[in-house]
Design a protein around this motif. Structure first.
Motif, PDB file in Angstrom:
ATOM      1  N   PRO A 127       6.226  61.387  28.176  1.00 45.14           N
ATOM      2  CA  PRO A 127       5.862  60.733  29.437  1.00 45.14           C
ATOM      3  C   PRO A 127       6.814  59.571  29.748  1.00 45.14           C
ATOM      4  CG  PRO A 127       4.015  60.707  27.854  1.00 45.14           C
ATOM      5  CD  PRO A 127       5.194  61.287  27.156  1.00 45.14           C
ATOM      6  N   ILE A 128       6.958  59.274  31.023  1.00 44.83           N
ATOM      7  CA  ILE A 128       7.848  58.195  31.475  1.00 44.83           C
ATOM      8  C   ILE A 128       7.561  56.890  30.734  1.00 44.83           C
ATOM      9  CG2 ILE A 128       8.323  56.667  33.445  1.00 44.83           C
ATOM     10  CD1 ILE A 128       9.851  59.176  33.789  1.00 44.83           C
ATOM     11  N   GLU A 129       6.295  56.582  30.506  1.00 45.37           N
ATOM     12  CA  GLU A 129       5.960  55.300  29.874  1.00 45.37           C
ATOM     13  C   GLU A 129       6.415  55.207  28.420  1.00 45.37           C
ATOM     14  OE1 GLU A 129       2.143  57.819  29.825  1.00 45.37           O
ATOM     15  OE2 GLU A 129       3.710  57.373  31.283  1.00 45.37           O
ATOM     16  N   HIS A 130       6.786  56.310  27.805  1.00 51.53           N
ATOM     17  CA  HIS A 130       7.304  56.294  26.432  1.00 51.53           C
ATOM     18  C   HIS A 130       8.828  56.186  26.397  1.00 51.53           C
ATOM     19  CE1 HIS A 130       3.600  58.425  24.455  1.00 51.53           C
ATOM     20  NE2 HIS A 130       3.271  57.336  25.136  1.00 51.53           N
ATOM     21  N   ARG A 131       9.467  56.388  27.518  1.00 49.23           N
ATOM     22  CA  ARG A 131      10.930  56.413  27.566  1.00 49.23           C
ATOM     23  C   ARG A 131      11.500  55.007  27.642  1.00 49.23           C
ATOM     24  NH1 ARG A 131      12.407  61.720  31.120  1.00 49.23           N
ATOM     25  NH2 ARG A 131      10.715  63.022  30.342  1.00 49.23           N
ATOM     26  N   LEU A 132      12.667  54.843  27.053  1.00 48.07           N
ATOM     27  CA  LEU A 132      13.332  53.541  27.007  1.00 48.07           C
ATOM     28  C   LEU A 132      14.656  53.614  27.764  1.00 48.07           C
ATOM     29  CD1 LEU A 132      12.693  53.000  23.222  1.00 48.07           C
ATOM     30  CD2 LEU A 132      11.478  51.878  25.087  1.00 48.07           C
ATOM     31  N   ARG A 133      15.116  52.476  28.201  1.00 46.91           N
ATOM     32  CA  ARG A 133      16.392  52.410  28.903  1.00 46.91           C
ATOM     33  C   ARG A 133      17.540  52.370  27.893  1.00 46.91           C
ATOM     34  NH1 ARG A 133      17.097  47.661  31.588  1.00 46.91           N
ATOM     35  NH2 ARG A 133      15.857  46.711  29.979  1.00 46.91           N
ATOM     36  N   PRO A 134      18.704  52.869  28.264  1.00 53.62           N
ATOM     37  CA  PRO A 134      19.847  52.785  27.347  1.00 53.62           C
ATOM     38  C   PRO A 134      20.211  51.336  27.022  1.00 53.62           C
ATOM     39  CG  PRO A 134      20.525  53.660  29.492  1.00 53.62           C
ATOM     40  CD  PRO A 134      19.035  53.580  29.502  1.00 53.62           C
ATOM     41  N   ASP A 135      19.958  50.422  27.954  1.00 58.36           N
ATOM     42  CA  ASP A 135      20.235  49.001  27.701  1.00 58.36           C
ATOM     43  C   ASP A 135      19.452  48.486  26.496  1.00 58.36           C
ATOM     44  OD1 ASP A 135      21.758  49.180  29.975  1.00 58.36           O
ATOM     45  OD2 ASP A 135      20.433  47.976  31.229  1.00 58.36           O
ATOM     46  N   ASP A 136      18.251  49.046  26.287  1.00 54.44           N
ATOM     47  CA  ASP A 136      17.449  48.649  25.128  1.00 54.44           C
ATOM     48  C   ASP A 136      18.158  49.041  23.826  1.00 54.44           C
ATOM     49  OD1 ASP A 136      15.397  47.673  26.797  1.00 54.44           O
ATOM     50  OD2 ASP A 136      14.444  49.649  26.887  1.00 54.44           O
ATOM     51  N   ALA A 137      18.751  50.229  23.820  1.00 53.64           N
ATOM     52  CA  ALA A 137      19.482  50.681  22.632  1.00 53.64           C
ATOM     53  C   ALA A 137      20.737  49.846  22.417  1.00 53.64           C
ATOM     54  CB  ALA A 137      19.835  52.163  22.750  1.00 53.64           C
ATOM     55  N   VAL A 138      21.421  49.488  23.505  1.00 48.29           N
ATOM     56  CA  VAL A 138      22.617  48.644  23.409  1.00 48.29           C
ATOM     57  C   VAL A 138      22.246  47.299  22.796  1.00 48.29           C
ATOM     58  CG1 VAL A 138      24.335  47.362  24.766  1.00 48.29           C
ATOM     59  CG2 VAL A 138      23.887  49.778  25.274  1.00 48.29           C
ATOM     60  N   ALA A 139      21.172  46.684  23.293  1.00 44.94           N
ATOM     61  CA  ALA A 139      20.741  45.378  22.776  1.00 44.94           C
ATOM     62  C   ALA A 139      20.331  45.478  21.311  1.00 44.94           C
ATOM     63  CB  ALA A 139      19.582  44.839  23.614  1.00 44.94           C
ATOM     64  N   ALA A 140      19.641  46.568  20.957  1.00 43.14           N
ATOM     65  CA  ALA A 140      19.221  46.760  19.564  1.00 43.14           C
ATOM     66  C   ALA A 140      20.432  46.940  18.650  1.00 43.14           C
ATOM     67  CB  ALA A 140      18.285  47.962  19.461  1.00 43.14           C
ATOM     68  N   MET A 141      21.439  47.669  19.121  1.00 43.29           N
ATOM     69  CA  MET A 141      22.664  47.839  18.329  1.00 43.29           C
ATOM     70  C   MET A 141      23.318  46.491  18.070  1.00 43.29           C
ATOM     71  SD  MET A 141      24.840  51.122  19.517  1.00 43.29           S
ATOM     72  CE  MET A 141      24.182  52.771  19.460  1.00 43.29           C
ATOM     73  N   ARG A 142      23.429  45.689  19.128  1.00 42.57           N
ATOM     74  CA  ARG A 142      24.043  44.362  18.974  1.00 42.57           C
ATOM     75  C   ARG A 142      23.272  43.532  17.964  1.00 42.57           C
ATOM     76  NH1 ARG A 142      25.334  44.211  24.928  1.00 42.57           N
ATOM     77  NH2 ARG A 142      27.587  44.548  24.958  1.00 42.57           N
ATOM     78  N   SER A 143      21.948  43.559  18.042  1.00 46.07           N
ATOM     79  CA  SER A 143      21.106  42.788  17.120  1.00 46.07           C
ATOM     80  C   SER A 143      21.296  43.242  15.679  1.00 46.07           C
ATOM     81  CB  SER A 143      19.630  42.921  17.488  1.00 46.07           C
ATOM     82  OG  SER A 143      19.380  42.271  18.711  1.00 46.07           O
ATOM     83  N   ALA A 144      21.589  44.538  15.490  1.00 49.55           N
ATOM     84  CA  ALA A 144      21.781  45.084  14.143  1.00 49.55           C
ATOM     85  C   ALA A 144      23.194  44.852  13.621  1.00 49.55           C
ATOM     86  CB  ALA A 144      21.461  46.585  14.132  1.00 49.55           C
ATOM     87  N   GLY A 145      24.082  44.355  14.488  1.00 46.52           N
ATOM     88  CA  GLY A 145      25.448  44.080  14.050  1.00 46.52           C
ATOM     89  C   GLY A 145      26.474  45.095  14.486  1.00 46.52           C
ATOM     90  N   ALA A 146      26.059  46.110  15.227  1.00 43.25           N
ATOM     91  CA  ALA A 146      27.008  47.115  15.718  1.00 43.25           C
ATOM     92  C   ALA A 146      27.569  46.670  17.064  1.00 43.25           C
ATOM     93  CB  ALA A 146      26.320  48.464  15.865  1.00 43.25           C
ATOM     94  N   ALA A 147      28.778  47.092  17.351  1.00 45.38           N
ATOM     95  CA  ALA A 147      29.397  46.816  18.646  1.00 45.38           C
ATOM     96  C   ALA A 147      29.241  48.052  19.525  1.00 45.38           C
ATOM     97  CB  ALA A 147      30.874  46.489  18.469  1.00 45.38           C
ATOM     98  N   PRO A 148      28.480  47.956  20.625  1.00 44.05           N
ATOM     99  CA  PRO A 148      28.335  49.117  21.506  1.00 44.05           C
ATOM    100  C   PRO A 148      29.687  49.542  22.061  1.00 44.05           C
ATOM    101  CG  PRO A 148      26.672  47.454  21.996  1.00 44.05           C
ATOM    102  CD  PRO A 148      27.665  46.823  21.047  1.00 44.05           C
ATOM    103  N   LEU A 149      29.892  50.857  22.132  1.00 49.68           N
ATOM    104  CA  LEU A 149      31.151  51.408  22.635  1.00 49.68           C
ATOM    105  C   LEU A 149      31.004  51.987  24.031  1.00 49.68           C
ATOM    106  CD1 LEU A 149      32.423  53.299  19.459  1.00 49.68           C
ATOM    107  CD2 LEU A 149      33.336  51.174  20.406  1.00 49.68           C
ATOM    108  N   ALA A 150      29.945  52.793  24.232  1.00 53.71           N
ATOM    109  CA  ALA A 150      29.786  53.483  25.517  1.00 53.71           C
ATOM    110  C   ALA A 150      28.326  53.817  25.755  1.00 53.71           C
ATOM    111  CB  ALA A 150      30.616  54.768  25.524  1.00 53.71           C
ATOM    112  N   SER A 151      27.996  53.943  27.032  1.00 54.87           N
ATOM    113  CA  SER A 151      26.675  54.385  27.456  1.00 54.87           C
ATOM    114  C   SER A 151      26.880  55.355  28.605  1.00 54.87           C
ATOM    115  CB  SER A 151      25.818  53.193  27.890  1.00 54.87           C
ATOM    116  OG  SER A 151      24.547  53.608  28.315  1.00 54.87           O
TER     117      SER A 151
END
Length: 194
Positions: free
Chosen positions: A155-179
């Motif tokens: 369902p739509i309410e379970h889906r996340l935006r790609p920006d959320d994954a980008v922010a999570a990657m940064r928080s984990a120490g990874a450098a986002p490359l592309a979306s």
């Protein structure tokens, strides 16, 4: 780890429908990932192998794919597909996404497809991914777009935006490359470990 949003293995036949190849073409995703031969890949949440087998073909006989899933039913279905494919570079592992059991710095690439929205503790999953990655190893997260009507998927309410994954990657120490958007319903975010 809570499992309220985990895909039910009893519905695994939905993952095998031919129409899925049209709206989420594995070749398009593999091309976007640009997996070089010889890579060691962890496919976290591998399910029935929709991406594990194409990844194994892409990395070739000198590479390896660890197909990781918490559900024995999924791995059982995948085991049959691995046998039928003739690929000998796929190893099945039953484990949770935040505790794979793989050795530290054992992978060149960590991939998660259509499972990001299922994780309650995405930070713990990314910490595990970062633990697995060698220096300059890459990570790819593919999941359902929240801006597309849900003909398929959660369902739509379970889906996340790609920006959320980008922010999570940064928080984990990874450098986002592309979306980028891939197929009809998915986004793909890639990043690189330090």
């Amino acid at each position: 780890m809570s499992h309220e949003r985990r895909f039910n293995a009893s519905m695994a036949s939905m993952l095998e429908k031919a129409e899925r190849l049209e709206w989420l073409p594995p070749a398009e995703v593999i091309a976007a990932l640009a997996v070089p031969p010889g890579q060691v890949i962890a496919d976290i949440g591998a399910g029935t192998g929709y991406f594990a087998l194409p990844l194994a073909q892409a990395t070739g006989p000198k590479g390896k794919v660890y197909a990781i899933d918490a559900q024995a039913e999924m791995l059982s279905l995948l085991a049959g597909k691995v046998r039928d494919s003739g690929l000998d570079n796929v190893e099945l592992i039953r484990a949770e996404a935040d505790a794979t059991g793989l050795a530290r710095k054992s992978c060149d690439f960590v991939f998660m497809a259509n499972v990001w929205h299922e994780f309650d503790d995405r930070a713990a999953v990314l910490d595990e991914a970062m633990r697995l990655l060698r220096s300059q190893g890459r990570i790819g997260i593919l999941d359902w777009r929240p801006d597309v009507e849900p003909d398929h998927g959660p369902p739509i309410e379970h889906r996340l935006r790609p920006d959320d994954a980008v922010a999570a990657m940064r928080s984990a120490g990874a450098a986002p490359l592309a979306s980028v958007n891939v197929g009809k319903y998915a986004w793909l975010v890639t990043g690189v470990a330090p």
